[in-house]
Design a protein around this motif. Sequence first.
Motif, PDB file in Angstrom:
ATOM      1  N   VAL A 225      31.037  36.521 -20.315  1.00 26.70           N
ATOM      2  CA  VAL A 225      29.777  37.169 -20.660  1.00 26.70           C
ATOM      3  C   VAL A 225      29.332  36.801 -22.071  1.00 26.70           C
ATOM      4  N   GLN A 226      30.252  36.703 -22.992  1.00 30.11           N
ATOM      5  CA  GLN A 226      29.926  36.411 -24.389  1.00 30.11           C
ATOM      6  C   GLN A 226      30.300  34.976 -24.776  1.00 30.11           C
ATOM      7  N   LYS A 227      30.270  34.068 -23.784  1.00 35.02           N
ATOM      8  CA  LYS A 227      30.689  32.686 -24.028  1.00 35.02           C
ATOM      9  C   LYS A 227      29.562  31.718 -23.697  1.00 35.02           C
ATOM     10  N   ASP A 228      29.402  30.697 -24.544  1.00 41.39           N
ATOM     11  CA  ASP A 228      28.532  29.563 -24.234  1.00 41.39           C
ATOM     12  C   ASP A 228      29.339  28.556 -23.417  1.00 41.39           C
ATOM     13  N   VAL A 229      28.735  28.008 -22.366  1.00 44.66           N
ATOM     14  CA  VAL A 229      29.425  27.045 -21.509  1.00 44.66           C
ATOM     15  C   VAL A 229      28.578  25.774 -21.419  1.00 44.66           C
ATOM     16  N   PHE A 230      29.189  24.657 -21.759  1.00 47.71           N
ATOM     17  CA  PHE A 230      28.517  23.357 -21.699  1.00 47.71           C
ATOM     18  C   PHE A 230      29.325  22.434 -20.785  1.00 47.71           C
ATOM     19  N   ILE A 231      28.640  21.780 -19.842  1.00 47.69           N
ATOM     20  CA  ILE A 231      29.282  20.857 -18.900  1.00 47.69           C
ATOM     21  C   ILE A 231      28.652  19.478 -19.069  1.00 47.69           C
ATOM     22  N   ASN A 232      29.490  18.449 -19.054  1.00 41.58           N
ATOM     23  CA  ASN A 232      29.006  17.073 -19.164  1.00 41.58           C
ATOM     24  C   ASN A 232      29.791  16.187 -18.217  1.00 41.58           C
ATOM     25  N   ILE A 233      29.072  15.375 -17.444  1.00 40.83           N
ATOM     26  CA  ILE A 233      29.705  14.371 -16.597  1.00 40.83           C
ATOM     27  C   ILE A 233      29.738  13.064 -17.381  1.00 40.83           C
ATOM     28  N   ALA A 234      30.926  12.539 -17.610  1.00 42.04           N
ATOM     29  CA  ALA A 234      31.094  11.369 -18.480  1.00 42.04           C
ATOM     30  C   ALA A 234      30.307  10.169 -17.968  1.00 42.04           C
ATOM     31  N   GLY A 235      29.807   9.377 -18.904  1.00 43.04           N
ATOM     32  CA  GLY A 235      29.092   8.151 -18.568  1.00 43.04           C
ATOM     33  C   GLY A 235      27.608   8.330 -18.341  1.00 43.04           C
ATOM     34  N   GLY A 236      27.094   9.575 -18.464  1.00 40.05           N
ATOM     35  CA  GLY A 236      25.675   9.815 -18.240  1.00 40.05           C
ATOM     36  C   GLY A 236      25.262   9.709 -16.794  1.00 40.05           C
TER      37      GLY A 236
ATOM     38  N   MET B 145      29.349   5.645   0.634  1.00 43.52           N
ATOM     39  CA  MET B 145      30.630   5.168   1.155  1.00 43.52           C
ATOM     40  C   MET B 145      31.605   4.858   0.035  1.00 43.52           C
ATOM     41  N   ARG B 146      31.209   5.062  -1.214  1.00 46.63           N
ATOM     42  CA  ARG B 146      32.024   4.615  -2.342  1.00 46.63           C
ATOM     43  C   ARG B 146      32.744   5.779  -3.006  1.00 46.63           C
ATOM     44  N   PRO B 147      34.087   5.759  -3.020  1.00 46.07           N
ATOM     45  CA  PRO B 147      34.835   6.771  -3.768  1.00 46.07           C
ATOM     46  C   PRO B 147      35.066   6.326  -5.207  1.00 46.07           C
ATOM     47  N   PHE B 148      35.016   7.252  -6.147  1.00 44.23           N
ATOM     48  CA  PHE B 148      35.373   6.926  -7.524  1.00 44.23           C
ATOM     49  C   PHE B 148      35.801   8.202  -8.233  1.00 44.23           C
ATOM     50  N   LEU B 149      36.614   8.023  -9.242  1.00 43.35           N
ATOM     51  CA  LEU B 149      37.102   9.148 -10.037  1.00 43.35           C
ATOM     52  C   LEU B 149      36.272   9.249 -11.298  1.00 43.35           C
TER      53      LEU B 149
ATOM     54  N   LEU C 268      35.968   2.565 -15.536  1.00 39.54           N
ATOM     55  CA  LEU C 268      35.079   2.655 -16.686  1.00 39.54           C
ATOM     56  C   LEU C 268      34.685   4.091 -17.001  1.00 39.54           C
ATOM     57  N   LEU C 269      34.705   4.979 -15.987  1.00 33.59           N
ATOM     58  CA  LEU C 269      34.267   6.353 -16.187  1.00 33.59           C
ATOM     59  C   LEU C 269      35.391   7.281 -16.630  1.00 33.59           C
ATOM     60  N   LEU C 270      36.618   6.765 -16.679  1.00 28.21           N
ATOM     61  CA  LEU C 270      37.752   7.575 -17.106  1.00 28.21           C
ATOM     62  C   LEU C 270      38.152   7.190 -18.523  1.00 28.21           C
ATOM     63  N   SER C 271      38.392   8.188 -19.355  1.00 32.31           N
ATOM     64  CA  SER C 271      38.829   7.946 -20.729  1.00 32.31           C
ATOM     65  C   SER C 271      40.334   7.728 -20.766  1.00 32.31           C
ATOM     66  N   ASP C 272      40.780   6.821 -21.617  1.00 29.86           N
ATOM     67  CA  ASP C 272      42.210   6.550 -21.745  1.00 29.86           C
ATOM     68  C   ASP C 272      42.906   7.526 -22.679  1.00 29.86           C
TER      69      ASP C 272
ATOM     70  N   GLN D  45      19.963   5.829 -23.825  1.00 35.10           N
ATOM     71  CA  GLN D  45      20.900   5.573 -24.909  1.00 35.10           C
ATOM     72  C   GLN D  45      22.322   5.317 -24.392  1.00 35.10           C
ATOM     73  N   GLY D  46      22.543   5.545 -23.101  1.00 43.95           N
ATOM     74  CA  GLY D  46      23.866   5.368 -22.522  1.00 43.95           C
ATOM     75  C   GLY D  46      24.078   3.948 -22.012  1.00 43.95           C
ATOM     76  N   LEU D  47      25.283   3.688 -21.548  1.00 43.25           N
ATOM     77  CA  LEU D  47      25.651   2.355 -21.088  1.00 43.25           C
ATOM     78  C   LEU D  47      25.330   2.133 -19.623  1.00 43.25           C
ATOM     79  N   TYR D  48      25.364   3.172 -18.818  1.00 44.45           N
ATOM     80  CA  TYR D  48      25.335   3.002 -17.381  1.00 44.45           C
ATOM     81  C   TYR D  48      23.981   3.362 -16.776  1.00 44.45           C
ATOM     82  N   ARG D  49      23.644   2.634 -15.710  1.00 42.52           N
ATOM     83  CA  ARG D  49      22.429   2.881 -14.955  1.00 42.52           C
ATOM     84  C   ARG D  49      22.808   3.053 -13.482  1.00 42.52           C
ATOM     85  N   LEU D  50      22.123   3.976 -12.824  1.00 38.98           N
ATOM     86  CA  LEU D  50      22.360   4.232 -11.408  1.00 38.98           C
ATOM     87  C   LEU D  50      21.132   3.826 -10.598  1.00 38.98           C
ATOM     88  N   LEU D  51      21.371   3.108  -9.524  1.00 36.47           N
ATOM     89  CA  LEU D  51      20.323   2.755  -8.584  1.00 36.47           C
ATOM     90  C   LEU D  51      20.526   3.624  -7.350  1.00 36.47           C
TER      91      LEU D  51
END
Length: 466
Positions: free
Chosen positions: A359-370, A312-316, A291-295, A253-259
């Motif tokens: 201890v009493q907190k829900d934590v959700f992590i997401n890497i943008a762009g899928g 060899m590829r750096p990206f933010l 593309l992976l950074l929100s404005d 359902q996302g926009l990006y694909r990784l090879l």
Amino acid sequence: MAKSKTAYVCDNCGYDSTKWLGKCPECGQWNTFKEVTIAPSSSSSSVRSSIPASVLSRGKNAAVKLSEIPLQDLPRIDTHDAELNRVLGGGLVPGSIILLGGDPGIGKSTLLLQTVMGMPEKDVLYVSGEESAHQLKMRAERLAVSSGSAATGNSVEVLCETSLEKVFDQISESAPDLVVIDSIQTLETETVDSAPGNITQIRECASALLRYAKTSGVPVILIGHINKEGTIAGPKILEHIVDAVIQFEGDRQGLYRLLRSIKNRFGSTSEIGIYEMQQSGLRLVANPSELLLSDEREGMSGIAISAAVEGMRPFLIETQALVSTAAYGTPQRSATGFDQHRLNMLLAVLEKKVGFKLVQKDVFINIAGGIKVTDMAMDLSVLAAVFSSNLDMPIDTGYCMCGEVGLSGEVRPVSRIEQRISEAEKLGFTDILIPKRNIGALKGKKYSIHIHPVGKVEEALKELFG
């Protein structure tokens, strides 16, 4: 007439036995033995008999001393796809056999059809056992229109066939420069008395194609299905006999694909290629950082920017976190695009070394762009995003960071620090947090971005939040 034999083959490693075994003695996996029927002629000679003599070279191999072998770079075939070339290590090697896997509908056939259409100087045989010629023609027309090209694969021959013997007959007649099999699970050979997709069928067909590739020097690309466990279907030996295993992944359902390369005898396995899925096909992403950074990060808590490196590829990339009060007794820990076990470790470090109670907190992590990132330098941005979300304090949009976090709360050095800093500087960031032990590699170099060396997690959080 000789009777057919029954054997049991391990679905994981290909080990065969005359009787069913609960545990494989070769790979140690449980309940992986499947019953297969072996025809009387199913032997090592059956692989050779499947290939017409016209497509095999008659040269005699002779042993050569190691010291007498000339040292030279492997010749490469340019696919005219910068991302695919990067993952393969510079292009296709003549005589190599490559296995491409991925979830159903992720775009494997689209990627290969788009690639071979962009190679007009090569004669390509595209064998499809799943789609009709009309379906392939419609996809080719759509891809040609999207690329603005008038040609729709004039050098590509399409064969809709599942018989391995008929495929080799066509290869003998066409003499292609590249062969694409879509997919290996649909092929069957007459030398094996079983249905297509069976373990024995896959092994025999792959072995025949391997022999053809090595003797003729023509590269072969196989498409493989993915099973419910997320691995390529069929025996594990299928992955062992090929030269490279590359996987096409991403959220459907996302926009990006990784090879991503899982195995590569001719290059690195740490390189990735990034594509954007559009209605008209796959578009190469030359600069993924933009593309992976929100404005719209201004004033938003729970967002931290990490300077990551894949190959060899750096990206933010943007790390998003959400911390909320647990609705049930056991708090939830969820991560998308990040290792779940590493998240639990980082939260324990945050609680033990910084005194941050979750201890009493829900934590959700997401890497943008899928995108799924494996770089350890993401640790610092994950902790910063969690801290920002819990306090509801946004991080300044000019800040980015990189650093691996140890169990003692120390910020450990990372590789390719100069490339990370240069990428952040190019994208207009004003400050970057880096491990203190990486400072030695930057002596004598000047950057317009302000560099903040940190040795512990507490120092990094103090720099970001005061």
